[in-house]
Design a protein around this motif. Structure first.
Motif, mmCIF file in Angstrom:
data_model
loop_
_atom_site.group_PDB
_atom_site.id
_atom_site.type_symbol
_atom_site.label_atom_id
_atom_site.label_comp_id
_atom_site.label_asym_id
_atom_site.label_seq_id
_atom_site.Cartn_x
_atom_site.Cartn_y
_atom_site.Cartn_z
ATOM 1 N N LYS A 233 0.830 -1.209 0.000
ATOM 2 C CA LYS A 233 0.000 0.000 0.000
ATOM 3 C C LYS A 233 0.862 1.255 0.000
ATOM 4 N N GLN A 234 1.939 1.208 0.787
ATOM 5 C CA GLN A 234 2.830 2.372 0.841
ATOM 6 C C GLN A 234 3.493 2.601 -0.514
ATOM 7 N N GLN A 235 3.910 1.505 -1.160
ATOM 8 C CA GLN A 235 4.552 1.651 -2.463
ATOM 9 C C GLN A 235 3.569 2.173 -3.503
ATOM 10 N N ARG A 236 2.335 1.661 -3.448
ATOM 11 C CA ARG A 236 1.346 2.153 -4.406
ATOM 12 C C ARG A 236 1.041 3.629 -4.167
ATOM 13 N N ARG A 237 0.884 3.985 -2.894
ATOM 14 C CA ARG A 237 0.620 5.386 -2.584
ATOM 15 C C ARG A 237 1.814 6.256 -2.979
ATOM 16 N N PHE A 238 3.010 5.718 -2.706
ATOM 17 C CA PHE A 238 4.217 6.451 -3.056
ATOM 18 C C PHE A 238 4.325 6.634 -4.568
ATOM 19 N N ALA A 239 4.015 5.557 -5.330
ATOM 20 C CA ALA A 239 4.088 5.667 -6.790
ATOM 21 C C ALA A 239 3.070 6.673 -7.307
ATOM 22 N N SER A 240 1.867 6.643 -6.691
ATOM 23 C CA SER A 240 0.847 7.603 -7.111
ATOM 24 C C SER A 240 1.276 9.035 -6.797
ATOM 25 N N ASP A 241 1.786 9.246 -5.573
ATOM 26 C CA ASP A 241 2.226 10.597 -5.197
ATOM 27 C C ASP A 241 3.401 11.045 -6.058
ATOM 28 N N ALA A 242 4.337 10.128 -6.295
ATOM 29 C CA ALA A 242 5.522 10.498 -7.082
ATOM 30 C C ALA A 242 5.133 10.855 -8.509
ATOM 31 N N ARG A 391 1.044 15.566 9.385
ATOM 32 C CA ARG A 391 0.885 15.633 7.932
ATOM 33 C C ARG A 391 2.161 16.063 7.232
ATOM 34 N N ILE A 392 2.996 16.881 7.905
ATOM 35 C CA ILE A 392 4.199 17.372 7.235
ATOM 36 C C ILE A 392 5.224 16.265 7.012
ATOM 37 N N PHE A 393 5.067 15.099 7.689
ATOM 38 C CA PHE A 393 5.993 13.983 7.465
ATOM 39 C C PHE A 393 5.536 13.060 6.334
ATOM 40 N N THR A 394 4.380 13.395 5.732
ATOM 41 C CA THR A 394 3.902 12.625 4.595
ATOM 42 C C THR A 394 4.651 13.059 3.345
ATOM 43 N N ARG A 395 4.940 12.090 2.512
ATOM 44 C CA ARG A 395 5.721 12.390 1.311
ATOM 45 C C ARG A 395 4.983 13.359 0.398
ATOM 46 N N PHE A 396 5.727 14.338 -0.104
ATOM 47 C CA PHE A 396 5.282 15.336 -1.064
ATOM 48 C C PHE A 396 4.316 16.345 -0.465
ATOM 49 N N VAL A 397 4.075 16.287 0.848
ATOM 50 C CA VAL A 397 3.198 17.279 1.484
ATOM 51 C C VAL A 397 4.026 18.510 1.827
ATOM 52 N N ARG A 398 3.583 19.658 1.354
ATOM 53 C CA ARG A 398 4.262 20.925 1.643
ATOM 54 C C ARG A 398 3.194 21.945 2.024
ATOM 55 N N LEU A 399 3.393 22.564 3.184
ATOM 56 C CA LEU A 399 2.447 23.586 3.626
ATOM 57 C C LEU A 399 2.631 24.854 2.798
ATOM 58 N N ASP A 400 1.634 25.723 2.891
ATOM 59 C CA ASP A 400 1.677 26.945 2.073
ATOM 60 C C ASP A 400 2.897 27.774 2.402
ATOM 61 N N ASP A 401 3.258 27.862 3.702
ATOM 62 C CA ASP A 401 4.412 28.663 4.072
ATOM 63 C C ASP A 401 5.693 28.090 3.483
ATOM 64 N N ALA A 402 5.801 26.748 3.441
ATOM 65 C CA ALA A 402 6.989 26.127 2.863
ATOM 66 C C ALA A 402 7.055 26.358 1.363
ATOM 67 N N ARG A 403 5.918 26.309 0.682
ATOM 68 C CA ARG A 403 5.918 26.572 -0.757
ATOM 69 C C ARG A 403 6.314 28.020 -1.051
ATOM 70 N N ARG A 404 5.887 28.905 -0.176
ATOM 71 C CA ARG A 404 6.236 30.316 -0.398
ATOM 72 C C ARG A 404 7.711 30.559 -0.168
ATOM 73 N N ARG A 405 8.286 29.945 0.881
ATOM 74 C CA ARG A 405 9.694 30.190 1.202
ATOM 75 C C ARG A 405 10.644 29.452 0.256
ATOM 76 N N GLU A 406 10.238 28.269 -0.233
ATOM 77 C CA GLU A 406 11.112 27.503 -1.133
ATOM 78 C C GLU A 406 10.248 26.827 -2.192
ATOM 79 N N PRO A 407 9.943 27.542 -3.268
ATOM 80 C CA PRO A 407 9.050 26.983 -4.282
ATOM 81 C C PRO A 407 9.590 25.714 -4.927
ATOM 82 N N GLY A 408 10.885 25.552 -4.997
ATOM 83 C CA GLY A 408 11.460 24.407 -5.706
ATOM 84 C C GLY A 408 11.692 23.189 -4.841
ATOM 85 N N GLY A 409 11.201 23.159 -3.636
ATOM 86 C CA GLY A 409 11.427 22.006 -2.759
ATOM 87 C C GLY A 409 10.704 20.758 -3.253
#
Length: 460
Positions: A233-242, A391-409
């Motif tokens: 399940k983790q791999q499938r979710r990871f593949a979907s998120d990636a 939630r911030i430890f979930t893969r590919f999850v970035r909060l709005d503040d993080a996207r604003r400070r580092e758009p390319g993360g």
């Protein structure tokens, strides 16, 4: 040329054959022992009885008080008194019409002699022969009894075999039944395992009652299936998120390049190239982080080593940019076992995240706490809302503040950090802080030496 015997593949059949063979050997030994003991006891008792009767009438011969028809009072019913010339002087009723029971004459120096005589018709008699006196013309006393039918014609062996054969059959059938009953849960587990496929890992094998080895096997199989299901399940979710996360920059890169190609007069080439390179950098960062996550699941080729967590934190802090500053407060002797490169990557991710959000500085505190090594990275930034701390430890999850400070993360830094902590048997979570965010790493501690934190050290 001998033909090879077919190999028995069934565990049930093999165990039954072994039990039957061992039972056959055991019953054979016991039967032979019973045969020998029974024969020996019967013969001993017979000879003792014949000797007693013969001795009794030998004394009567010397006293001259022997009747013509000798009475019998025991099972020894064959009694004859014969003179030196072979004439019958007296006999019991059963032996009166018989010829001399034997032609054996005990010598003067060995007056008592036990023997067995058999007639042509196969009937045998167990005899005791006594020479009445050492004189040359001494009469002879013979006392005997017929050998019981059980001891002739192998009747005893046949009786023992008739008793042992049902026991052998019973042991064989019981072994077949018990082994079959024992292996029945294994067959049920095998049938259930055959139903499990890569597309459906939700099935579990039934747990037999009890706490034996088969129950432990079934429980371990269910635990393994649960871990496998979670990993899939983790791999499938990871593949979907990636795929979702990679699709956006790739689409943006393709759109920018197509615009530059289709509308060369409206698109400034250098600006298009710079945007493409920025997107490529983001793709490279995502791919690199994905490779790190994949390697964390694989076995590390290098064995873990003993590391000073405080010294490692100071080393990582020294390599970071000077603004905002990083301060390290580390107690001595906080030792852990782990992989140096991975722990450096973890601390770098935490420091990079803290510096990204800090207003004036970042503080790292390392100490032994509750038998664990603890490293806390705190900043004085806006902090993390309680509902977002997991939630911030979930893969590919970035909060709005993080996207604003580092758009390319890539949105994988904190996920990688938690993976590394869990790989080392520890944990990483966000805890309460008066101001800003406080990330706390806990790892198993190699017998730590409690100590007071040293004075603050400037990470620069």
């Amino acid at each position: 040329m001998s033909l090879p015997l077919p190999r028995v593949r069934s565990i049930r059949a093999r165990y039954t054959l072994v039990a039957a063979a061992l039972s056959f050997v055991f019953l054979t030994v016991v039967g032979a022992y019973l045969d020998v003991v029974t024969r020996y006891k019967a013969e001993s008792e017979a000879y003792v009885e014949t000797e007693r009767v013969a001795t009794q009438w030998s004394a009567a011969v010397r006293d001259g008080s022997v009747p013509r028809v000798i009475p019998t009072s025991s099972r020894v019913d064959l009694i004859q008194i014969i003179d030196a010339d072979g004439h019958i002087l007296g006999a019991s009723r059963a032996a009166s019409r018989l010829p001399p029971l034997t032609h054996v004459r005990p010598p003067p120096d060995d007056r008592f002699k036990s023997l067995e005589e058999c007639s042509p018709d196969g009937k045998c008699v167990m005899l005791m022969a006594i020479r009445d006196t050492p004189a040359k013309d001494s009469p002879f006393v013979y006392a005997g009894l017929r050998v019981p039918p059980l001891l002739t014609d192998h009747w005893l062996e046949a009786a023992i075999t008739a008793c042992a054969l049902p026991v052998l059959i019973l042991v064989t059938l019981m072994t077949w039944s018990l082994v079959g009953r024992t292996l029945r849960p294994v067959e049920i587990i095998r049938a259930r395992m055959s139903e499990i496929s890569g597309t459906d890992l939700s099935l579990r094998v039934p747990l037999p009652p009890g706490r034996d080895e088969i129950t432990m096997l079934a429980r371990t199989a269910n635990q393994t299936l649960a871990r496998l299901e979670a990993a899939v399940k983790q791999q499938r979710r990871f593949a979907s998120d990636a795929s979702h996360e990679l699709r956006r920059p790739i689409s943006g890169l393709r759109t920018g390049l197509e615009e530059a190609l289709l509308y060369p007069d409206d698109v400034e080439p250098r600006q298009a190239i710079r945007e493409a390179l920025a997107t490529t950098d983001r793709l490279e960062a995502i791919v690199d982080d994905l490779l790190v996550l994949a390697r964390l699941r694989a076995a590390d080729p290098e064995p873990p080593e003993q590391l000073d967590l405080g010294a490692l934190a100071a080393e990582v802090a020294a390599s970071r940019p000077v603004r905002p500053p990083v301060f390290v407060v580390a107690a001595p002797g906080v030792l852990v076992r782990g992989y140096r490169i991975q722990l450096i990557r973890l601390l770098e991710n935490l420091l990079a995240n803290a510096q990204r959000h800090a207003a004036t500085g970042v503080r790292i505190q390392v100490r032994a706490e509750g038998g664990q090594a603890m490293a806390a990275v705190a900043d004085d930034g806006p902090g993390v809302a309680p509902e977002d701390r997991e939630r911030i430890f979930t893969r590919f999850v970035r909060l709005d503040d993080a996207r604003r400070r580092e758009p390319g993360g890539s949105g994988l830094g904190l996920a990688i950090s938690r993976e590394i902590a869990q790989t080392h048997g520890g944990s990483l979570r966000v805890e309460d802080s008066p101001k800003g965010a406080r990330f706390v790493l806990r790892l198993p501690c190699v017998p730590c030496v409690p100590g007071q934190p040293v004075g603050p050290a400037d990470g620069r």
